[in-house]
Design a protein around this motif. Structure first.
Motif, short mmCIF file in Angstrom:
data_model
loop_
_atom_site.label_atom_id
_atom_site.label_comp_id
_atom_site.label_asym_id
_atom_site.label_seq_id
_atom_site.Cartn_x
_atom_site.Cartn_y
_atom_site.Cartn_z
N GLY A 101 -20.80 -6.28 7.48
CA GLY A 101 -21.22 -7.49 7.08
C GLY A 101 -20.29 -8.29 6.00
N MET A 102 -20.15 -9.64 6.08
CA MET A 102 -19.39 -10.37 5.20
C MET A 102 -19.18 -10.19 3.79
SD MET A 102 -19.36 -13.62 7.50
CE MET A 102 -18.31 -14.79 6.07
N ALA A 103 -20.61 -10.12 3.32
CA ALA A 103 -20.68 -9.95 1.83
C ALA A 103 -20.07 -8.46 1.17
CB ALA A 103 -22.02 -10.01 1.28
N MET A 104 -20.47 -7.35 1.91
CA MET A 104 -19.94 -6.25 1.42
C MET A 104 -18.36 -6.21 1.68
SD MET A 104 -18.35 -3.29 2.78
CE MET A 104 -18.87 -3.29 4.39
N THR A 105 -17.85 -6.62 2.70
CA THR A 105 -16.33 -6.70 2.98
C THR A 105 -15.73 -7.43 1.85
OG1 THR A 105 -16.73 -6.32 5.25
CG2 THR A 105 -14.67 -7.07 4.53
N ALA A 106 -16.14 -8.67 1.72
CA ALA A 106 -15.74 -9.58 0.95
C ALA A 106 -15.47 -8.95 -0.59
CB ALA A 106 -16.46 -10.88 0.67
N LEU A 107 -16.65 -8.41 -1.12
CA LEU A 107 -16.72 -7.84 -2.34
C LEU A 107 -15.77 -6.57 -2.67
CD1 LEU A 107 -20.64 -8.16 -3.09
CD2 LEU A 107 -18.69 -9.14 -4.36
N VAL A 108 -15.68 -5.63 -1.43
CA VAL A 108 -14.69 -4.84 -1.60
C VAL A 108 -13.20 -5.12 -1.77
CG1 VAL A 108 -13.63 -2.79 -0.30
CG2 VAL A 108 -16.15 -3.03 -0.27
N ILE A 109 -13.03 -6.14 -1.02
CA ILE A 109 -11.56 -6.95 -0.99
C ILE A 109 -11.39 -7.63 -2.28
CG2 ILE A 109 -10.00 -8.52 -0.17
CD1 ILE A 109 -10.48 -5.79 1.70
N GLY A 110 -12.49 -7.94 -3.04
CA GLY A 110 -12.53 -8.59 -4.26
C GLY A 110 -12.00 -7.44 -5.43
N PHE A 111 -11.80 -6.07 -5.00
CA PHE A 111 -11.47 -5.28 -5.93
C PHE A 111 -9.93 -5.01 -6.03
CE2 PHE A 111 -10.66 -0.37 -6.68
CZ PHE A 111 -11.26 -0.44 -8.09
N LEU A 112 -9.37 -6.11 -4.96
CA LEU A 112 -7.79 -5.90 -5.02
C LEU A 112 -7.31 -6.38 -6.29
CD1 LEU A 112 -6.98 -7.77 -1.52
CD2 LEU A 112 -5.94 -5.51 -2.47
N PRO A 113 -7.63 -7.04 -7.18
CA PRO A 113 -7.00 -7.27 -8.65
C PRO A 113 -6.75 -6.12 -9.08
CG PRO A 113 -8.54 -8.99 -8.12
CD PRO A 113 -8.77 -8.20 -6.95
N VAL A 114 -7.84 -5.20 -9.21
CA VAL A 114 -7.77 -3.92 -10.04
C VAL A 114 -6.51 -2.85 -9.10
CG1 VAL A 114 -8.91 -1.85 -10.74
CG2 VAL A 114 -10.16 -3.87 -10.63
N ALA A 115 -6.59 -2.88 -8.13
CA ALA A 115 -5.98 -1.90 -6.98
C ALA A 115 -4.33 -2.56 -7.32
CB ALA A 115 -6.24 -2.04 -5.66
N VAL A 116 -4.19 -3.88 -7.14
CA VAL A 116 -2.84 -4.33 -7.25
C VAL A 116 -2.26 -4.29 -8.71
CG1 VAL A 116 -1.23 -6.53 -7.22
CG2 VAL A 116 -3.12 -6.09 -5.36
N THR A 117 -3.24 -4.39 -9.74
CA THR A 117 -2.57 -4.28 -11.22
C THR A 117 -2.21 -2.87 -11.21
OG1 THR A 117 -3.99 -5.88 -11.87
CG2 THR A 117 -3.33 -4.22 -13.42
N LEU A 118 -2.94 -1.88 -10.84
CA LEU A 118 -2.35 -0.57 -11.10
C LEU A 118 -1.10 -0.20 -10.10
CD1 LEU A 118 -6.14 1.42 -10.91
CD2 LEU A 118 -4.50 0.73 -12.84
N VAL A 119 -1.08 -0.76 -8.97
CA VAL A 119 -0.01 -0.25 -8.17
C VAL A 119 1.26 -1.03 -8.54
CG1 VAL A 119 0.97 -0.69 -5.97
CG2 VAL A 119 -1.22 0.11 -6.00
N SER A 120 1.06 -2.25 -9.39
CA SER A 120 2.24 -3.12 -9.79
C SER A 120 2.76 -2.76 -11.26
CB SER A 120 1.94 -4.54 -9.63
OG SER A 120 1.01 -4.79 -10.51
N ARG A 121 2.50 -1.52 -11.84
CA ARG A 121 2.76 -1.24 -13.23
C ARG A 121 4.27 -1.34 -13.21
NH1 ARG A 121 0.47 -3.23 -16.10
NH2 ARG A 121 1.37 -2.10 -17.79
N GLY A 122 4.95 -1.94 -14.38
CA GLY A 122 6.34 -1.89 -14.48
C GLY A 122 7.00 -3.12 -13.87
N GLY A 123 6.40 -4.05 -13.41
CA GLY A 123 6.90 -4.92 -12.73
C GLY A 123 7.24 -6.20 -13.63
N ALA A 124 7.80 -7.06 -13.33
CA ALA A 124 8.30 -8.48 -14.07
C ALA A 124 7.02 -9.04 -14.85
CB ALA A 124 9.23 -9.37 -13.58
N GLY A 125 6.91 -9.15 -16.31
CA GLY A 125 5.83 -9.89 -16.82
C GLY A 125 4.44 -9.10 -17.09
N ALA A 126 4.60 -7.92 -16.66
CA ALA A 126 3.40 -6.94 -16.68
C ALA A 126 2.98 -6.95 -18.16
CB ALA A 126 3.75 -5.66 -16.16
#
Length: 333
Positions: A101-126
Motif C-alpha cells: 500500500g501507498m501509506a506504508m511505503t510512504a511512511l517507510v521512505i519517510g525514515f530517509l531523514p534518519v538514514a541519510v543523517t547517519l550515512v552523511s556524518r562528517g559532511g560539510a555543515g554537519a
C-alpha cells in the motif's frame, strides 16, 4: 577541519526547493496504483525510458560543450547513482506499493531523514550527532509504528483500510530496500554535486537522465520482451491499458524525474548534507495526501502517530541546523 553552516537565507531557499521536489516526487507513489496491471519492472523501464528521452532532448544543445568536461569517473558515478537513486529504487518502491500500500511505503521512505543523517556524518555543515539525538529517536519511533502495522496486517490478513494485503511483509521489506538504496544515493549525489560545482544542478540531473535511460533500455528486455515470451506471445494488456501506461509513465518522467530532480539538486547545493535528507518529509507528506485521497480514507491511529513522529523528527532537525546557522547579515550576497 569543520565547515561553517550555511546562512539562514540559503536554508530557506533550500527548504522551498525541497518542498517543491517532494510535491512532484510524491506522485511516484500513486503511479503503481494507476497502472496496477503492469509489473514494477515495466513501470521502471517505461518511466526511465521516457526520462532518458526527454533528458536527451533537453541537454542536446549543450552536450557538445559538456562532454569534454566529463571523464570516465563522472560517467561511472552517473551510472551507479542512476541505479541506486532511480532504477533499483523505483522497482523496489513500486513493488512495495503494490504489495503493502501507498501509506506504508510512504511512511517507510519517510525514515530517509534518519538514514541519510547517519550515512552523511562528517559532511560539510554537519551538526553534531548529539544535537540530533531526539530528532533521530522520534524518527525511529515513527518507522517502528509503520513496521508494527505491516506485521499486524500480515497476521490479520488485511490493513487498516480493510483491504487484503497478504504480501504486506514482503512489501515492507521492499520499502526498506528502497530506503537503503536511496539513502546511499542521496549522500553520494550531494557530494558529487559539490565536487563538480562547475556543472549546474540541472545539467547534472539531465546527465543522470541519460545514464538512467541507458539502464532502462537494458531493463526493458526482461520487463517487456521476456514477459511477453513467457505469456506465449499473447497480448497481456489492451490497447487502452497501454495508452494509459504511456501517459502515466511519461507524466511522472517529466514531473518527478526532470522537474522534481532539478529542485532536489538545487536543494542539495543549498543545504548541509545532514539536513538534505530531512527534506524527504515533504515527499512523505505529499505521498500520504495522494494515497489517502486515492483510497478515500483517513489514516489509521498508527499511521497518524507515525506522521506526527516523523514530522516532529524532521522539524527538530531543521531547528537544530537553523539555530547554528550564521546571521543573514554576515553572508555576502
Amino acid at each position: 577541519m569543520s565547515s561553517s553552516p550555511p546562512p539562514a537565507s540559503s536554508i530557506r531557499r533550500g527548504i522551498a526547493c525541497g518542498a517543491a521536489a517532494g510535491a512532484f516526487w510524491g506522485l511516484v507513489f500513486l503511479t503503481p496504483e494507476l497502472v496496477r496491471d503492469f509489473t514494477p519492472g515495466q513501470l521502471a523501464a517505461g518511466r526511465y525510458l521516457a526520462y532518458g528521452l526527454f533528458a536527451a532532448l533537453l541537454i542536446a544543445p549543450r552536450l557538445r560543450s559538456l562532454l569534454p568536461r566529463l571523464g570516465w569517473r563522472e560517467w561511472w558515478a552517473l551510472s551507479w547513482l542512476s541505479l541506486l537513486g532511480n532504477t533499483l529504487y523505483y522497482v523496489l518502491l513500486a513493488q512495495a506499493v503494490q504489495l503493502g500500500g501507498m501509506a506504508m511505503t510512504a511512511l517507510v521512505i519517510g525514515f530517509l531523514p534518519v538514514a541519510v543523517t547517519l550515512v552523511s556524518r562528517g559532511g560539510a555543515g554537519a551538526v553534531p550527532l548529539r544535537r540530533l539525538a531526539l530528532s533521530l529517536a522520534l524518527g525511529v519511533a515513527g518507522i517502528g509504528c509503520v513496521g508494527y502495522e505491516s506485521l499486524a496486517a500480515v497476521s490479520l490478513g488485511g490493513d487498516a483500510a480493510g483491504l487484503a494485503r497478504p504480501g504486506a511483509l514482503l512489501g515492507f521489506g521492499c520499502a526498506v530496500g528502497a530506503l537503503i538504496s536511496w539513502s546511499i544515493y542521496a549522500v553520494a549525489n550531494s557530494r558529487w554535486l559539490a565536487r563538480r560545482a562547475d556543472l549546474s544542478a540541472h545539467d547534472w540531473s539531465l546527465l543522470t537522465g541519460l545514464a538512467t535511460g541507458a539502464q532502462a533500455l537494458l531493463l526493458a528486455i526482461p520487463a517487456f520482451v521476456l514477459t511477453a515470451a513467457d505469456a506465449g506471445g499473447a497480448p497481456a494488456h489492451s490497447s487502452e491499458a497501454w495508452w494509459r501506461f504511456i501517459a502515466v509513465v511519461t507524466s511522472v518522467a517529466i514531473l518527478a524525474s526532470i522537474v522534481g530532480n532539478a529542485f532536489w539538486n538545487r536543494a542539495s547545493r543549498l543545504l548541509p548534507s545532514t539536513m538534505i535528507g530531512q527534506m524527504i518529509l515533504f515527499e512523505t507528506l505529499f505521498a500520504l495526501l495522494y494515497g489517502f485521497a486515492w483510497e478515500q480514507r483517513g489514516p489509521s491511529w498508527l499511521e497518524a502517530a507515525a506522521m506526527v513522529l516523523v514530522t516532529a523528527s524532521v522539524l527538530g532537525s531543521v531547528r537544530a541546523h537553523r539555530v547554528h546557522a550564521p546571521a543573514p547579515a554576515a553572508h555576502a550576497a
